[in-house]
Design an enzyme around this catalytic site. Sequence first.
Site, mmCIF file in Angstrom:
data_model
loop_
_atom_site.group_PDB
_atom_site.id
_atom_site.type_symbol
_atom_site.label_atom_id
_atom_site.label_comp_id
_atom_site.label_asym_id
_atom_site.label_seq_id
_atom_site.Cartn_x
_atom_site.Cartn_y
_atom_site.Cartn_z
ATOM 1 N N GLU A 39 62.498 51.735 70.466
ATOM 2 C CA GLU A 39 62.949 51.537 69.082
ATOM 3 C C GLU A 39 62.567 52.763 68.241
ATOM 4 O O GLU A 39 61.392 53.092 68.112
ATOM 5 C CB GLU A 39 62.316 50.257 68.508
ATOM 6 C CG GLU A 39 62.470 50.071 67.019
ATOM 7 C CD GLU A 39 63.892 50.216 66.469
ATOM 8 O OE1 GLU A 39 64.775 49.454 66.867
ATOM 9 O OE2 GLU A 39 64.118 51.128 65.630
ATOM 10 N N GLY A 278 81.445 48.747 54.248
ATOM 11 C CA GLY A 278 81.480 48.376 55.654
ATOM 12 C C GLY A 278 80.472 49.181 56.466
ATOM 13 O O GLY A 278 79.821 50.092 55.952
ATOM 14 N N HIS A 451 71.145 10.115 50.632
ATOM 15 C CA HIS A 451 71.698 10.171 49.281
ATOM 16 C C HIS A 451 70.568 10.411 48.295
ATOM 17 O O HIS A 451 69.498 9.814 48.460
ATOM 18 C CB HIS A 451 72.392 8.839 48.954
ATOM 19 C CG HIS A 451 72.972 8.805 47.572
ATOM 20 N ND1 HIS A 451 74.143 9.448 47.259
ATOM 21 C CD2 HIS A 451 72.516 8.232 46.426
ATOM 22 C CE1 HIS A 451 74.403 9.267 45.971
ATOM 23 N NE2 HIS A 451 73.435 8.532 45.444
HETATM 24 P P1 FAD Z 1 70.079 46.379 64.227
HETATM 25 O O1 FAD Z 1 69.375 45.327 63.498
HETATM 26 O O2 FAD Z 1 70.887 47.367 63.461
HETATM 27 O O3 FAD Z 1 68.970 47.149 65.060
HETATM 28 C C1 FAD Z 1 69.272 48.260 65.822
HETATM 29 C C2 FAD Z 1 67.999 49.051 66.020
HETATM 30 O O4 FAD Z 1 68.252 50.063 66.997
HETATM 31 C C3 FAD Z 1 67.506 49.770 64.775
HETATM 32 O O5 FAD Z 1 66.199 49.344 64.454
HETATM 33 C C4 FAD Z 1 67.554 51.245 65.137
HETATM 34 O O6 FAD Z 1 66.445 51.969 64.632
HETATM 35 C C5 FAD Z 1 67.504 51.208 66.655
HETATM 36 N N1 FAD Z 1 68.154 52.342 67.311
HETATM 37 C C6 FAD Z 1 69.398 52.843 67.099
HETATM 38 N N2 FAD Z 1 69.651 53.868 67.948
HETATM 39 C C7 FAD Z 1 68.538 54.003 68.716
HETATM 40 C C8 FAD Z 1 68.189 54.875 69.788
HETATM 41 N N3 FAD Z 1 69.021 55.799 70.244
HETATM 42 N N4 FAD Z 1 66.966 54.737 70.338
HETATM 43 C C9 FAD Z 1 66.087 53.794 69.895
HETATM 44 N N5 FAD Z 1 66.382 52.939 68.902
HETATM 45 C C10 FAD Z 1 67.577 53.047 68.327
HETATM 46 N N6 FAD Z 1 73.348 39.497 58.986
HETATM 47 C C11 FAD Z 1 73.167 38.172 58.932
HETATM 48 O O7 FAD Z 1 73.441 37.478 59.912
HETATM 49 N N7 FAD Z 1 72.684 37.554 57.803
HETATM 50 C C12 FAD Z 1 72.371 38.264 56.698
HETATM 51 O O8 FAD Z 1 71.935 37.689 55.702
HETATM 52 C C13 FAD Z 1 72.561 39.665 56.713
HETATM 53 N N8 FAD Z 1 72.261 40.406 55.630
HETATM 54 C C14 FAD Z 1 72.408 41.764 55.696
HETATM 55 C C15 FAD Z 1 72.100 42.504 54.563
HETATM 56 C C16 FAD Z 1 72.242 43.874 54.582
HETATM 57 C C17 FAD Z 1 71.912 44.688 53.352
HETATM 58 C C18 FAD Z 1 72.693 44.522 55.764
HETATM 59 C C19 FAD Z 1 72.834 46.018 55.821
HETATM 60 C C20 FAD Z 1 73.011 43.789 56.898
HETATM 61 C C21 FAD Z 1 72.881 42.397 56.868
HETATM 62 N N9 FAD Z 1 73.200 41.614 57.964
HETATM 63 C C22 FAD Z 1 73.048 40.261 57.906
HETATM 64 C C23 FAD Z 1 73.696 42.199 59.210
HETATM 65 C C24 FAD Z 1 72.545 42.304 60.232
HETATM 66 O O9 FAD Z 1 71.524 43.104 59.678
HETATM 67 C C25 FAD Z 1 73.050 42.901 61.524
HETATM 68 O O10 FAD Z 1 74.158 42.185 61.999
HETATM 69 C C26 FAD Z 1 71.945 42.864 62.576
HETATM 70 O O11 FAD Z 1 70.822 43.594 62.148
HETATM 71 C C27 FAD Z 1 72.452 43.427 63.893
HETATM 72 O O12 FAD Z 1 71.421 43.393 64.823
HETATM 73 P P2 FAD Z 1 71.375 44.435 66.021
HETATM 74 O O13 FAD Z 1 70.241 44.006 66.877
HETATM 75 O O14 FAD Z 1 72.711 44.593 66.623
HETATM 76 O O15 FAD Z 1 71.056 45.857 65.356
HETATM 77 P P1 NAD Z 2 82.266 44.333 54.191
HETATM 78 O O1 NAD Z 2 83.229 44.640 55.244
HETATM 79 O O2 NAD Z 2 81.715 42.964 54.074
HETATM 80 O O3 NAD Z 2 82.908 44.674 52.771
HETATM 81 C C1 NAD Z 2 83.377 45.946 52.464
HETATM 82 C C2 NAD Z 2 84.324 45.812 51.295
HETATM 83 O O4 NAD Z 2 84.632 47.106 50.807
HETATM 84 C C3 NAD Z 2 85.652 45.151 51.659
HETATM 85 O O5 NAD Z 2 85.924 44.165 50.708
HETATM 86 C C4 NAD Z 2 86.643 46.303 51.627
HETATM 87 O O6 NAD Z 2 87.941 45.889 51.276
HETATM 88 C C5 NAD Z 2 86.023 47.186 50.562
HETATM 89 N N1 NAD Z 2 86.383 48.602 50.634
HETATM 90 C C6 NAD Z 2 86.601 49.364 51.724
HETATM 91 N N2 NAD Z 2 86.831 50.643 51.376
HETATM 92 C C7 NAD Z 2 86.756 50.688 50.025
HETATM 93 C C8 NAD Z 2 86.896 51.722 49.062
HETATM 94 N N3 NAD Z 2 87.144 52.979 49.432
HETATM 95 N N4 NAD Z 2 86.777 51.416 47.757
HETATM 96 C C9 NAD Z 2 86.508 50.132 47.359
HETATM 97 N N5 NAD Z 2 86.363 49.118 48.235
HETATM 98 C C10 NAD Z 2 86.476 49.386 49.545
HETATM 99 O O7 NAD Z 2 81.080 45.418 54.359
HETATM 100 P P2 NAD Z 2 79.643 45.524 53.723
HETATM 101 O O8 NAD Z 2 79.536 44.714 52.489
HETATM 102 O O9 NAD Z 2 79.321 46.964 53.684
HETATM 103 O O10 NAD Z 2 78.751 44.838 54.831
HETATM 104 C C11 NAD Z 2 78.768 45.349 56.166
HETATM 105 C C12 NAD Z 2 78.550 44.247 57.152
HETATM 106 O O11 NAD Z 2 77.173 43.864 57.149
HETATM 107 C C13 NAD Z 2 79.310 42.970 56.859
HETATM 108 O O12 NAD Z 2 80.631 43.010 57.339
HETATM 109 C C14 NAD Z 2 78.502 41.951 57.586
HETATM 110 O O13 NAD Z 2 78.878 41.952 58.928
HETATM 111 C C15 NAD Z 2 77.084 42.491 57.455
HETATM 112 N N6 NAD Z 2 76.371 41.788 56.356
HETATM 113 C C16 NAD Z 2 76.213 40.436 56.449
HETATM 114 C C17 NAD Z 2 75.574 39.763 55.450
HETATM 115 C C18 NAD Z 2 75.403 38.280 55.589
HETATM 116 O O14 NAD Z 2 75.530 37.769 56.698
HETATM 117 N N7 NAD Z 2 75.117 37.554 54.510
HETATM 118 C C19 NAD Z 2 75.091 40.418 54.328
HETATM 119 C C20 NAD Z 2 75.283 41.787 54.245
HETATM 120 C C21 NAD Z 2 75.914 42.460 55.278
#
Ligand code: FAD
Ligand code: NAD
Length: 477
Positions: A39, A278, A451
């Site tokens: 990691e 995204g 309820h």
């Molecule tokens: P990650 O959690 O991205 O972990 C990948 C890890 O790999 C990282 O720690 C990175 O440092 C490590 N890594 C990468 N390349 C290498 C390498 N070459 N060598 C060693 N280590 C490496 N999802 C939800 O389900 N619910 C939520 O509420 C939610 N909220 C989110 C809010 C935000 C702001 C963001 C950005 C994302 C959110 N997500 C949420 C999405 C969620 O974080 C991801 O779907 C999830 O973390 C994916 O898990 P993963 O194990 O695939 O990768």
């Molecule tokens: P997203 O795909 O949810 O939303 C991106 C939004 O940006 C879309 O509505 C898209 O139409 C818009 N967009 C794209 N290009 C644009 C531009 N040039 N100008 C204005 N709008 C534009 O992506 P995100 O919010 O960055 O989140 C990334 C991913 O992380 C999510 O798809 C989700 O898988 C994960 N995530 C999950 C949670 C959760 O589970 N509650 C919370 C945060 C993030």
Amino acid sequence: MVMGDLPRDVDLVVIGGGPGGYAAAFRAADLGLETVLVEARGRLGGECLHVGCIPSKALLGLAALITDAAEARAAGVEFAPPRIVLDRLREWTAASIQKLARGLDGLARERSVDVLAGRARFADGDTIRVAFSNDDHPPATLRFRHAIVATGSTPVPVPGLEGSGARIWDSAAALALTTIPSRLLVVGGGYIGLELGTVYAALGSEVTVVELTDGLLPGVDRDLVAPLARRLDGLFKQVHLRTKVTAVRETGSGAVVELDGEGAPARLEVEQVLVAVGRRPNSAELGLERTGVQPDARGFIPVDARRRTADPRIFAIGDVAGEPMLAHKAIAEGLVAAEAIAGRPSAFEPQAIPAVVFTDPEVAWAGLGEAAARARGLEVRTVTVPWSASGRAVAMGRAEGLTKLTFEAATGRVLGVGIVGPHAGELISEGMLAIEMAAVAEDLAGTIHTHPTLSETFAEAAELFLGRPVHLPPPRR
Ligand code: FAD
Ligand code: NAD
């Protein structure tokens, strides 16, 4: 553990310690495989724990507290406006993250999962080189029987905003809580834009959202988004749909943003810009070209039901293996991959993957909606229970919610669920259980729900499908 250039033979190397990677490593170790997890950030938990799910939900909890306190005024309970002490807020969020990260470290130790703090790269189809985060440490070579790629994803930049300076945040920078900007422009009306926009609006920022498409949360049923959009109209200064940012110029005190969209101003001056358009998979710098793995055009690694890639000894899970990019999907895939590698007959074949946007109200959905079911040739019927029929929702002052169930018309089998309202993210799990267990309307209607709770709307939806609702008018004869 210190390693020189001599290759170390291991059963399994997991690259990435996010929810996918640590779940896979833990299950593999429990099944008797010698497991090394590499990691880059040195701590387990990935994006989700350190800069994603957990800090954002900690702050959304406080945001709800702030807005609930303000809204209690209507019920005759008045609080003074909150005073935000940013340093303490940052420390409080960091403390939860540290606690959870320490917990994961302990769980890895108890299972003898060897966690290496470094960056991994494939040297060939059975060898991984690890460059350690600590420069004094020479690189190590791991010869693996199997490997799991769990490297997650990173934010997509917007053309013209790539040079992200101090005034342009991605989600991690926004969650670092360095300042509460007086005016915040959020680019992207998806999960992150709406969740973090909600946080900053509650903390006192004037939030404007620009969204490229013609609605917030594109892809989600419009009837579920509508109650959220109405509430955000009151919370945010402005939401500009069908709008894009064409240029950004950073100034000493903020950024001048040029917009292109109907009804949007041509120019906007803000203190801070949050880009959330995204995320894309982290597959480019792994040396995959030296293996049999070939990412697709978007960078996702194609996998089969066991999460095996085109290279039979390499598996991929989580965000890097495809949409939806959600932590619970990563965990579920990680368990399948570990079990498959250990020789178990596991496959990733869920009936549905639930999704939740943790805004206020929350929006949650799972399974087939009406359109998707019809596209598959299924005859379905969708029923919607407005939360004005829920005693609990009305007592909470939150009657704007909806519970929507899609049933197979002939059998009454539950195929899909959509919910908007407070706690939708908790409520969706009842819908998921119904979908996974192939429950029918009679099962839901015959299950006594406590309820007054919001969960009663599930039973009511089933009763409505069966033509005998209690808290809604009787069906017309
Ligand atoms: P990650 O959690 O991205 O972990 C990948 C890890 O790999 C990282 O720690 C990175 O440092 C490590 N890594 C990468 N390349 C290498 C390498 N070459 N060598 C060693 N280590 C490496 N999802 C939800 O389900 N619910 C939520 O509420 C939610 N909220 C989110 C809010 C935000 C702001 C963001 C950005 C994302 C959110 N997500 C949420 C999405 C969620 O974080 C991801 O779907 C999830 O973390 C994916 O898990 P993963 O194990 O695939 O990768
Ligand atoms: P997203 O795909 O949810 O939303 C991106 C939004 O940006 C879309 O509505 C898209 O139409 C818009 N967009 C794209 N290009 C644009 C531009 N040039 N100008 C204005 N709008 C534009 O992506 P995100 O919010 O960055 O989140 C990334 C991913 O992380 C999510 O798809 C989700 O898988 C994960 N995530 C999950 C949670 C959760 O589970 N509650 C919370 C945060 C993030």
